[in-house]
Scaffold this motif. Structure first.
Motif, PDB file in Angstrom:
ATOM      1  N   PHE A  34       0.835  -1.195   0.000  1.00 54.52           N
ATOM      2  CA  PHE A  34       0.000   0.000   0.000  1.00 54.52           C
ATOM      3  C   PHE A  34       0.872   1.249   0.000  1.00 54.52           C
ATOM      4  O   PHE A  34       0.651   2.196  -0.768  1.00 54.52           O
ATOM      5  N   VAL A  35       1.868   1.260   0.877  1.00 54.38           N
ATOM      6  CA  VAL A  35       2.734   2.438   1.008  1.00 54.38           C
ATOM      7  C   VAL A  35       3.493   2.688  -0.300  1.00 54.38           C
ATOM      8  O   VAL A  35       3.562   3.822  -0.787  1.00 54.38           O
ATOM      9  N   ALA A  36       4.047   1.632  -0.878  1.00 56.94           N
ATOM     10  CA  ALA A  36       4.788   1.785  -2.129  1.00 56.94           C
ATOM     11  C   ALA A  36       3.891   2.311  -3.241  1.00 56.94           C
ATOM     12  O   ALA A  36       4.274   3.213  -4.003  1.00 56.94           O
ATOM     13  N   ALA A  37       2.681   1.757  -3.346  1.00 57.97           N
ATOM     14  CA  ALA A  37       1.752   2.201  -4.390  1.00 57.97           C
ATOM     15  C   ALA A  37       1.410   3.668  -4.237  1.00 57.97           C
ATOM     16  O   ALA A  37       1.302   4.409  -5.228  1.00 57.97           O
ATOM     17  N   ASP A  38       1.275   4.120  -2.995  1.00 58.59           N
ATOM     18  CA  ASP A  38       0.897   5.511  -2.765  1.00 58.59           C
ATOM     19  C   ASP A  38       2.057   6.465  -3.043  1.00 58.59           C
ATOM     20  O   ASP A  38       1.853   7.561  -3.581  1.00 58.59           O
ATOM     21  N   LEU A  39       3.269   6.072  -2.697  1.00 59.66           N
ATOM     22  CA  LEU A  39       4.432   6.905  -3.022  1.00 59.66           C
ATOM     23  C   LEU A  39       4.596   7.030  -4.539  1.00 59.66           C
ATOM     24  O   LEU A  39       4.881   8.114  -5.062  1.00 59.66           O
ATOM     25  N   ILE A  40       4.374   5.935  -5.245  1.00 65.36           N
ATOM     26  CA  ILE A  40       4.472   5.946  -6.706  1.00 65.36           C
ATOM     27  C   ILE A  40       3.366   6.800  -7.317  1.00 65.36           C
ATOM     28  O   ILE A  40       3.579   7.510  -8.314  1.00 65.36           O
ATOM     29  N   TYR A  57      -7.023   2.565   4.101  1.00 62.03           N
ATOM     30  CA  TYR A  57      -8.002   2.643   3.014  1.00 62.03           C
ATOM     31  C   TYR A  57      -8.420   4.080   2.693  1.00 62.03           C
ATOM     32  O   TYR A  57      -9.502   4.322   2.178  1.00 62.03           O
ATOM     33  N   SER A  58      -7.518   5.007   2.972  1.00 61.74           N
ATOM     34  CA  SER A  58      -7.736   6.412   2.611  1.00 61.74           C
ATOM     35  C   SER A  58      -6.514   6.933   1.860  1.00 61.74           C
ATOM     36  O   SER A  58      -5.819   7.843   2.319  1.00 61.74           O
ATOM     37  N   ALA A  92     -13.166  11.959  -2.806  1.00 63.40           N
ATOM     38  CA  ALA A  92     -13.442  11.843  -1.376  1.00 63.40           C
ATOM     39  C   ALA A  92     -14.463  12.882  -0.920  1.00 63.40           C
ATOM     40  O   ALA A  92     -15.246  12.658   0.000  1.00 63.40           O
ATOM     41  N   GLY A  93     -14.447  14.036  -1.591  1.00 60.64           N
ATOM     42  CA  GLY A  93     -15.265  15.171  -1.170  1.00 60.64           C
ATOM     43  C   GLY A  93     -14.417  16.292  -0.603  1.00 60.64           C
ATOM     44  O   GLY A  93     -14.859  17.437  -0.501  1.00 60.64           O
TER      45      GLY A  93
END
Length: 458
Positions: free
Chosen positions: A274-280, A378-379, A388-389
Motif C-alpha cells: 500500500f505504502v509503495a503504491a501511494d508513493l508511486i 483505506y484512505s 473523497a469530497g
C-alpha cells in the motif's frame, strides 16, 4: 494535487532507490528538521518570476494578440476567437464517456456537500449594552478558475476549484485553460464537459501566466470581453505559481501550489505494498514530485523499497516515477520512535500526509502541519485527488505550516459591522480620547467628544 505535463521513455528504466536520511540516535530542533527533510529546490524561481512579470506586462499592453502569440509558441495552436463557444461545451458534455460522467458527478456531489459545510456563518455579539458588532461573510463578486492542460487532463481540478466558489455564493465564474492542438485549438473536451456539468458558461482557451493576467486585468478580444475577477484559484506549473505571486494584491489568490508531494508516516503494522503504491502514485505527476516515507521501522522501510522496485518498473510512467523517487526531494526518513516521526512530519508540512500506523486516527489528531491528512490503510491520496469530497488544491513546499487547502472561505471575505448607540459610545468615550491623545491624533478624540460632550446633539 499539483500538475505537470511530461513524457515517458518507453525503454528500460532502472529501479528507483529512495535515499535514506537516518535520524536515529539523535535529537533535532524543529528548525533543524526543516532543513534536514527532503525538499524540492527553488533555484529556478527568480528566472521564472522575471519571465512571468514580462508576460503580465505584455498582456496588459498587447492583449489578445499577444496571447495568440503565446498559444502559437507554446501550444502549437493558431487561434481565432479566444472564448470557447457554448456549442463546444454542450457538444463535449453530450459526447462524454458515461463512466467518466458518473465519476465526475459523484465527485461533484461529495465535494459540494463538504464545501457547503465549510461556509462560515455570520456572527453578531453585543460587547456591552448598545454596542453591537457583526462579522458578515460575503462572496467575492467574480472568481477566475485556472485548469492546466498539456498532455495531462484535469477535469477534477475544474470541480475542486468551481464547487467551493459556488458554495460561497459567487455569482460570476470564468474558467481559463490552454488550447489543445489535437482539438483544433479548443481545450480538452473532458475539461469542457466538466465545465458544462457545473454550469460554467464562460470558458477561455488561454494557458499559463497569460491566462492569470487576463483574468486579473480583463481582456477585450474583438468585442468579446473577459471581465476582471476578484479572486483566482487553480493549480499549474512554476509559471502559474509565479503569476499568482506577481498578481497578489491585484487579485486574491489561493496560494502558490507547487509540484505535488506526499509524506507517509508508517510503523511495522503498515502494508508495504500500500505504502509503495501511494508513493508511486504521486511520483507519477512530475519528475520533481516529492515522495517521503517517515518510519521508525527499518524492516518496513526495506519492504517498501522492495515493493517500489517491483511496482515502479511496471507502471506506465516508469521513467517519470524513477526520476521523482530517486531525486533529492524524495526519500526515507528513519526515526527512533513514532513520536519522532510525528515531529518530522510536522517539520515537513506535507501537501498530502498519509498515516499507516496503529491507532491512525489518534496519530492524525497529533499532527499540526499538513494540507490534508489521509487516515488509515483505506484512505489513499488518490481518493482525495478525485472523489473523497475533500479538496485537492493544497499547500506545498512546507507552506502547510501556515496555509490551508482550497475551501469555501477563499471565495469569501468578512465585513465587520459596528453599531453603537449614543450611550454605548459615551461609556467608552474618555478611553478613546485618552488613546487618541497618546498617539498624537487629537482630531480622532474630537470626533468622539463632539458626540459625547454635554450640549451636543445626541
Amino acid at each position: 494535487m499539483s500538475t505537470s505535463e511530461n513524457t515517458q521513455n518507453s525503454g528500460e528504466t532502472p529501479a528507483p532507490t529512495l535515499r535514506t536520511i537516518d535520524l536515529r540516535g539523535t535529537t533535532h530542533s524543529y528548525a533543524e528538521l526543516r532543513r534536514l527533510v527532503p525538499r524540492q529546490t527553488n533555484e529556478y524561481l527568480g528566472n521564472a518570476l522575471t519571465t512571468v512579470q514580462e508576460i503580465i506586462q505584455k498582456v496588459q499592453s498587447d492583449g489578445a494578440d499577444y496571447l495568440r502569440q503565446l498559444a502559437a509558441r507554446f501550444d502549437g495552436v493558431e487561434q481565432g476567437a479566444l472564448r470557447v463557444p457554448q456549442q463546444a461545451i454542450d457538444r463535449a458534455l453530450e459526447n462524454l464517456d458515461p463512466a467518466v460522467r458518473k465519476g465526475l458527478e459523484v465527485a461533484i456531489e461529495r465535494t459540494r456537500a463538504f464545501a457547503a459545510a465549510q461556509r462560515p456563518a455570520d456572527q453578531t455579539i453585543e460587547v456591552a449594552p448598545g454596542a453591537v458588532l457583526t462579522n458578515r461573510w460575503t462572496p467575492v463578486r467574480r472568481a477566475g478558475v485556472y485548469v492546466p492542460g498539456g498532455l495531462a487532463v484535469y477535469p477534477s481540478s475544474v470541480i475542486m476549484n468551481t464547487v467551493p466558489a459556488q458554495a460561497a455564493g459567487v455569482g460570476s465564474l470564468v474558467l481559463c485553460t490552454p488550447p489543445q492542438k489535437e482539438f483544433d485549438g479548443l481545450p480538452h473536451p473532458t475539461i469542457l464537459a466538466a465545465a458544462g456539468l457545473l454550469g460554467i458558461t464562460e470558458v477561455w482557451a488561454i494557458g499559463g501566466a497569460g491566462a492569470l493576467a487576463a483574468m486579473a486585468y480583463g481582456l477585450d478580444d474583438a468585442g468579446e470581453y473577459l471581465d476582471p475577477v476578484d479572486t483566482i484559484t487553480g493549480p499549474g506549473n512554476i509559471f502559474v505559481a509565479m503569476a499568482k505571486r506577481a498578481l497578489q494584491g491585484v487579485v486574491g489568490v489561493d496560494g502558490e501550489a507547487g509540484t505535488t508531494e506526499i509524506a507517509v508516516i508508517a510503523d511495522e503494522t503498515a502494508n508495504p505494498e500500500f505504502v509503495a503504491a501511494d508513493l508511486i502514485s504521486q511520483a507519477e505527476h512530475d519528475p520533481n514530485a516529492g515522495s517521503v516515507l517517515i518510519t521508525h521501522s527499518q524492516a518496513l522501510a526495506k519492504a517498501v523499497q522492495e515493493a517500489i522496485n517491483r511496482r515502479a518498473a511496471a507502471t506506465k510512467h516508469a521513467e517519470r516515477v524513477a526520476t521523482a523517487l530517486s531525486g533529492p526531494q524524495s526519500g526515507v526518513v528513519l526515526t527512533d520512535t513514532l513520536e519522532a516521526s510525528i515531529s518530522v512530519a510536522d517539520a515537513y508540512a506535507a501537501e498530502h500526509l498519509e498515516i499507516h500506523t496503529e491507532n491512525a486516527a489518534e496519530v492524525a489528531g497529533r499532527i499540526r502541519n499538513a494540507g490534508a491528512i489521509f487516515i488509515g490503510s483505506y484512505s489513499p491520496v488518490p481518493l482525495g485527488d478525485y472523489a473523497a469530497g475533500s479538496n485537492h488544491v493544497l499547500p506545498t513546499g512546507g507552506s502547510a505550516s501556515f496555509a490551508s487547502g482550497l475551501n469555501t472561505s477563499v471565495f469569501m471575505k468578512a465585513v465587520q459591522l459596528i453599531n453603537y448607540s449614543s450611550d454605548a459610545l459615551a461609556e467608552i468615550g474618555d478611553d478613546i480620547v485618552a488613546l487618541a491623545i497618546d498617539e498624537d491624533l487629537p482630531a480622532h478624540g474630537e470626533a468622539i467628544t463632539v458626540r459625547t460632550q454635554p450640549g451636543t446633539n445626541r
